[in-house]
Every structure is written in structure tokens, then in C-alpha cells.
Scaffold this motif. Structure first.
Motif, PDB file in Angstrom:
ATOM      1  N   LEU A 119       0.914  -1.135  -0.049  1.00 62.70           N
ATOM      2  CA  LEU A 119       0.092  -0.094  -0.011  1.00 62.70           C
ATOM      3  C   LEU A 119       0.953   1.345   0.015  1.00 62.70           C
ATOM      4  CD1 LEU A 119      -2.938   0.740   0.179  1.00 62.70           C
ATOM      5  CD2 LEU A 119      -2.733   0.909   2.642  1.00 62.70           C
ATOM      6  N   ASN A 120       0.641   2.095  -0.953  1.00 58.13           N
ATOM      7  CA  ASN A 120       1.660   3.374  -1.190  1.00 58.13           C
ATOM      8  C   ASN A 120       1.181   4.255   0.138  1.00 58.13           C
ATOM      9  OD1 ASN A 120       3.595   5.004  -2.241  1.00 58.13           O
ATOM     10  ND2 ASN A 120       2.053   5.993  -3.597  1.00 58.13           N
ATOM     11  N   LEU A 121       0.076   4.478   0.292  1.00 57.26           N
ATOM     12  CA  LEU A 121      -0.377   5.398   1.323  1.00 57.26           C
ATOM     13  C   LEU A 121       0.005   6.894   1.077  1.00 57.26           C
ATOM     14  CD1 LEU A 121      -0.484   3.575   4.812  1.00 57.26           C
ATOM     15  CD2 LEU A 121      -2.303   4.680   3.652  1.00 57.26           C
ATOM     16  N   ALA A 122       0.018   7.215  -0.219  1.00 60.26           N
ATOM     17  CA  ALA A 122       0.687   8.586  -0.643  1.00 60.26           C
ATOM     18  C   ALA A 122      -0.525   9.601  -0.035  1.00 60.26           C
ATOM     19  CB  ALA A 122       0.820   8.645  -1.872  1.00 60.26           C
ATOM     20  N   GLU A 123      -0.288  10.860  -0.561  1.00 60.02           N
ATOM     21  CA  GLU A 123      -1.213  11.943   0.101  1.00 60.02           C
ATOM     22  C   GLU A 123      -2.816  11.820  -0.560  1.00 60.02           C
ATOM     23  OE1 GLU A 123       2.973  13.907  -0.367  1.00 60.02           O
ATOM     24  OE2 GLU A 123       1.864  12.296  -1.308  1.00 60.02           O
ATOM     25  N   ASN A 124      -2.730  11.059  -1.798  1.00 65.43           N
ATOM     26  CA  ASN A 124      -4.056  11.142  -2.244  1.00 65.43           C
ATOM     27  C   ASN A 124      -4.910   9.843  -1.699  1.00 65.43           C
ATOM     28  OD1 ASN A 124      -2.674   8.746  -3.281  1.00 65.43           O
ATOM     29  ND2 ASN A 124      -3.503   9.086  -5.228  1.00 65.43           N
ATOM     30  N   GLU A 125      -4.494   9.083  -0.781  1.00 65.28           N
ATOM     31  CA  GLU A 125      -5.127   8.211   0.107  1.00 65.28           C
ATOM     32  C   GLU A 125      -5.633   8.973   1.442  1.00 65.28           C
ATOM     33  OE1 GLU A 125      -6.016   5.060  -0.218  1.00 65.28           O
ATOM     34  OE2 GLU A 125      -4.719   3.980  -1.511  1.00 65.28           O
ATOM     35  N   VAL A 126      -6.552   9.952   0.905  1.00 67.49           N
ATOM     36  CA  VAL A 126      -7.129  10.722   1.920  1.00 67.49           C
ATOM     37  C   VAL A 126      -8.077  10.167   2.991  1.00 67.49           C
ATOM     38  CG1 VAL A 126      -6.833  12.771   0.908  1.00 67.49           C
ATOM     39  CG2 VAL A 126      -9.119  11.591   0.369  1.00 67.49           C
ATOM     40  N   GLU A 138      12.369   3.104  -0.270  1.00 61.23           N
ATOM     41  CA  GLU A 138      11.409   4.054   0.172  1.00 61.23           C
ATOM     42  C   GLU A 138      11.967   5.576   0.280  1.00 61.23           C
ATOM     43  OE1 GLU A 138       8.167   6.303   0.132  1.00 61.23           O
ATOM     44  OE2 GLU A 138       7.774   4.386   0.590  1.00 61.23           O
ATOM     45  N   GLN A 139      11.556   6.536  -0.361  1.00 56.95           N
ATOM     46  CA  GLN A 139      11.954   7.883  -0.467  1.00 56.95           C
ATOM     47  C   GLN A 139      11.183   8.918   0.489  1.00 56.95           C
ATOM     48  OE1 GLN A 139      15.002   8.696  -1.593  1.00 56.95           O
ATOM     49  NE2 GLN A 139      15.431   6.494  -1.756  1.00 56.95           N
ATOM     50  N   ASP A 140       9.903   8.577   0.462  1.00 53.93           N
ATOM     51  CA  ASP A 140       8.902   9.561   0.792  1.00 53.93           C
ATOM     52  C   ASP A 140       9.127   9.611   2.465  1.00 53.93           C
ATOM     53  OD1 ASP A 140       6.573  11.317   1.656  1.00 53.93           O
ATOM     54  OD2 ASP A 140       5.223  10.104   0.138  1.00 53.93           O
ATOM     55  N   LEU A 141      10.109  10.355   3.053  1.00 56.27           N
ATOM     56  CA  LEU A 141      10.243  10.661   4.340  1.00 56.27           C
ATOM     57  C   LEU A 141       9.028  11.185   5.056  1.00 56.27           C
ATOM     58  CD1 LEU A 141      14.059  11.627   4.379  1.00 56.27           C
ATOM     59  CD2 LEU A 141      13.121   9.214   4.644  1.00 56.27           C
ATOM     60  N   GLY A 142       8.241  12.357   4.420  1.00 54.70           N
ATOM     61  CA  GLY A 142       7.161  12.745   4.795  1.00 54.70           C
ATOM     62  C   GLY A 142       6.148  11.719   5.356  1.00 54.70           C
ATOM     63  N   LYS A 143       6.043  10.726   4.468  1.00 53.64           N
ATOM     64  CA  LYS A 143       4.753   9.819   4.795  1.00 53.64           C
ATOM     65  C   LYS A 143       5.348   8.963   5.815  1.00 53.64           C
ATOM     66  CE  LYS A 143       4.795   6.362   1.893  1.00 53.64           C
ATOM     67  NZ  LYS A 143       4.707   5.358   0.939  1.00 53.64           N
ATOM     68  N   LEU A 144       6.543   8.461   6.104  1.00 53.83           N
ATOM     69  CA  LEU A 144       7.089   7.727   7.173  1.00 53.83           C
ATOM     70  C   LEU A 144       7.032   8.722   8.404  1.00 53.83           C
ATOM     71  CD1 LEU A 144      10.083   5.750   5.546  1.00 53.83           C
ATOM     72  CD2 LEU A 144       7.785   5.187   5.764  1.00 53.83           C
ATOM     73  N   TYR A 145       6.950   9.876   8.484  1.00 52.20           N
ATOM     74  CA  TYR A 145       6.994  10.743   9.626  1.00 52.20           C
ATOM     75  C   TYR A 145       5.265  10.556  10.109  1.00 52.20           C
ATOM     76  CZ  TYR A 145       6.710  14.666  12.689  1.00 52.20           C
ATOM     77  OH  TYR A 145       6.441  15.908  13.401  1.00 52.20           O
ATOM     78  N   ASP A 189       4.283   1.918  12.809  1.00 58.21           N
ATOM     79  CA  ASP A 189       5.799   1.822  12.991  1.00 58.21           C
ATOM     80  C   ASP A 189       6.425   1.538  11.486  1.00 58.21           C
ATOM     81  OD1 ASP A 189       6.063   2.129  15.645  1.00 58.21           O
ATOM     82  OD2 ASP A 189       5.888   0.188  16.101  1.00 58.21           O
ATOM     83  N   SER A 190       7.320   1.987  10.771  1.00 55.91           N
ATOM     84  CA  SER A 190       8.039   1.562   9.694  1.00 55.91           C
ATOM     85  C   SER A 190       8.756   0.279   9.796  1.00 55.91           C
ATOM     86  CB  SER A 190       9.027   2.636   9.175  1.00 55.91           C
ATOM     87  OG  SER A 190       8.238   3.747   9.001  1.00 55.91           O
ATOM     88  N   PHE A 191       8.486  -0.676   8.843  1.00 56.68           N
ATOM     89  CA  PHE A 191       9.182  -1.960   8.907  1.00 56.68           C
ATOM     90  C   PHE A 191       9.977  -2.008   7.535  1.00 56.68           C
ATOM     91  CE2 PHE A 191       9.859  -6.466   8.477  1.00 56.68           C
ATOM     92  CZ  PHE A 191      10.163  -6.928   9.928  1.00 56.68           C
ATOM     93  N   CYS A 192      11.209  -1.862   7.448  1.00 52.32           N
ATOM     94  CA  CYS A 192      11.882  -1.979   6.343  1.00 52.32           C
ATOM     95  C   CYS A 192      12.264  -3.294   5.705  1.00 52.32           C
ATOM     96  CB  CYS A 192      13.029  -1.068   6.336  1.00 52.32           C
ATOM     97  SG  CYS A 192      14.142  -0.809   4.653  1.00 52.32           S
TER      98      CYS A 192
END
Length: 307
Positions: A233-240, A271-278, A286-289
Motif C-alpha cells: 500500500l503506497n499510502l501517498a497523500e491521495n489516500e485521504v 522508500e524515499q517519502d520521508l514525510g509519509k513515514l513521519y 511503525d515503519s518496517f523496512c
């Protein structure tokens, strides 16, 4: 810790939250992709775009624009017959999607450990992989616009958290009117969920009995009352809608800390979206890499001890 270690440690408590990554793993380029489906629809509804998503618009907004375009073509100009809705066309394009090895191994694992599955996907590859049938927790509350009481399983459940079931958060292919793809759709889902969380004497935010609130017979019960393992799941900003639900989940746990459940967001080391992980960390996820996608979907990760 490896992903297999995590799921083994929590295998009797987890709920899985699965996105479209499970469909795209080991598939051909642009196969089983929402982007590709929307581009296909755009060729007829918005021919000026040449099937391409322009910069500066999210997928959810693009769907709304597509729908506006399709409403100008309600009938075939040559035959005057009514054309299928955009949601119907979207479902038709998914008609030949078939379960892959990863669908079978993950769904089989979840069934074995009585683990609920929440999915943002619309097609029925997960349920088909284990020959699951559709059930409804409460026929009185059923609507094909929001079939939140509908799930797929191999047997009927007493309640959503009571065993293996596949629940479709954003609608399902079985009911084309339930498909939630646009920003307008997401806002409707937010309002529907908000009423169950915050309105009436049986609202979740009142802190009453966990099994006696307006959403207790829906997939919302699982999201708020089970540990979540989020994959594909990308969970990007558009997953409002889903991101708003995670905010509400965190607020609920702040008010009722004894009900707090863990959650893990599985992502690759690229994963480059540090804002999403924050954001996820702020709402208790929790992030699981993991090194790569095979570390998520390979059948060995979901192997049963008897195999």
C-alpha cells in the motif's frame, strides 16, 4: 527482524491491510495497475490527454475529471443506447485479473491463523485464491453503495474480528456502484465513517462496549481493534480516506489507551517519502523496512509450518 519473524510472533492477533502492490508483484509492466486502468478509460473520455495522467493532478482527482467527461457521453451517439458508467467500465477492465502465487500464499496463511484481511483493492483475486464466498454481517444495513458489512470467507463469522474474512475498504468488483476511486467518493466515505465514529449514542468515540457501536459489524471494527500489518500500500497523500482513518485511530487510542493496537507499515529500503513515514509514525504506525518486494510476497515468507 525479518518479516517472517514479525508475522510469526503476532500470527494469532494480526489483521492484514493489503494494497495493490500484491497485484503488481511479478506482473508485466502496467499490468494490474490502477494507473493503467485509468489511462485506458481516459482514452475515450478525455481523448485530448492521449491516455496520460498530466502532472499536478492526483489519481483521485483525475478520476473525478474522468467522470465529468464520461457524463457528457451518457449514450452511444450511433445507437442511442445507454453507455456503462465509469465504475462499470472500471470493473469490466478488471474482469480477467486472476490470483497469483502471492495471493494464494497470503490468503491461505490468513485463513489458517483466522486473520482478517482488509484490502483497498476492488477485484476478487484474494477471495478467489481460497474459493471464499460472500457473506453479510447485517442484511438490514446492506447497501451496494457502501457494502461495509460484506466480506468473503469460507464460513460465516460471528463478528468481523472473529476470524478469517476479506473486507474491501474502497468497494468491490461484485458491486460496481461501491467502487471508490475519486476524491468525491473518498469524501463520501469519510462522512459515512464519521457518523459511526462521532455521532449518536452508539458512536465509537463515546468509549462504550467495543462490540456495541454503529460500526461494529463493518470492517471499521477490524481497523480500530486489531494490530495491523500494512503491505503493498503506497499510502501517498491521495489516500485521504485511509490516512484520515489512521488519524482517527490514533485519537481513539489517545482517549482510550487500554484499547491501543500496534501497526506496522512494510516498505522496501528504497522508500524515499520521508514525510509519509513521519506521518505514519505520528499516528502510531511503525515503519518496517525490507530489502525488496520478494521479502514481502515470496511464498516462503507466508509458509505454514506444515508445508
Amino acid at each position: 527482524m525479518l518479516l517472517r519473524d514479525l508475522i510469526q510472533h503476532h500470527q494469532h492477533q494480526l489483521a492484514l491491510l493489503i494494497g495493490n502492490g500484491i497485484n503488481r508483484y511479478n506482473s508485466r509492466a502496467n499490468t494490474n495497475s490502477w494507473d493503467a486502468l485509468l489511462s485506458t478509460l481516459a482514452k475515450s473520455s478525455l481523448p485530448e490527454l492521449n491516455g496520460k495522467l498530466p502532472a499536478g493532478i492526483s489519481l483521485t482527482e483525475f478520476y473525478d475529471v474522468l467522470e465529468l467527461g464520461s457524463r457528457r457521453q451518457l449514450k452511444d451517439p450511433q445507437t442511442s443506447t445507454k453507455l456503462p458508467s465509469l465504475q462499470q467500465q472500471f470493473c469490466q477492465l478488471m474482469a480477467d485479473w486472476k490470483p497469483a502465487v502471492q495471493h494464494q500464499s497470503i490468503a491461505r496463511w490468513a485463513r489458517h491463523f483466522a486473520c482478517p484481511i482488509l484490502t483497498t483493492n476492488f477485484e476478487h483475486t484474494l477471495s478467489e485464491s481460497v474459493q471464499a464466498s460472500a457473506f453479510v454481517t447485517s442484511k438490514n444495513a446492506f447497501t451496494d453503495f457502501y457494502p461495509w458489512e460484506t466480506y468473503f470467507s469460507n464460513s460465516e463469522l460471528d463478528h468481523p474480528c472473529g476470524g478469517f474474512g476479506i473486507w474491501h475498504i474502497n468497494g468491490m468488483q461484485k458491486y460496481h456502484r461501491s467502487i471508490r476511486l475519486g476524491l468525491t467518493h473518498y469524501m463520501g466515505s469519510v462522512e459515512r465513517a464519521r457518523a459511526r465514529l462521532h455521532k449518536g449514542s452508539k458512536r465509537l468515540s463515546a468509549g462504550g462496549a467495543i462490540n456495541d457501536w454503529e460500526g461494529a459489524n463493518t470492517w471499521l471494527q477490524i481497523l480500530f481493534h486489531k494490530p495491523l500489518l500494512i503491505i503493498g500500500l503506497n499510502l501517498a497523500e491521495n489516500e485521504v480516506f485511509l490516512r484520515w482513518l489512521l488519524i482517527e485511530r490514533a485519537k481513539y487510542y489517545k482517549d482510550f489507551p487500554d484499547r491501543t493496537q500496534a501497526a506496522w507499515y512494510v516498505h522496501t529500503e528504497h522508500e524515499q517519502d520521508l514525510g509519509k513515514l513521519y506521518f505514519l509514525r505520528a499516528v502510531g504506525v511503525d515503519s518496517f523496512c525490507v530489502p525488496d518486494y520478494s521479502s514481502i510476497y515470496d511464498a516462503s515468507i507466508w509458509r505454514l509450518e506444515a508445508d
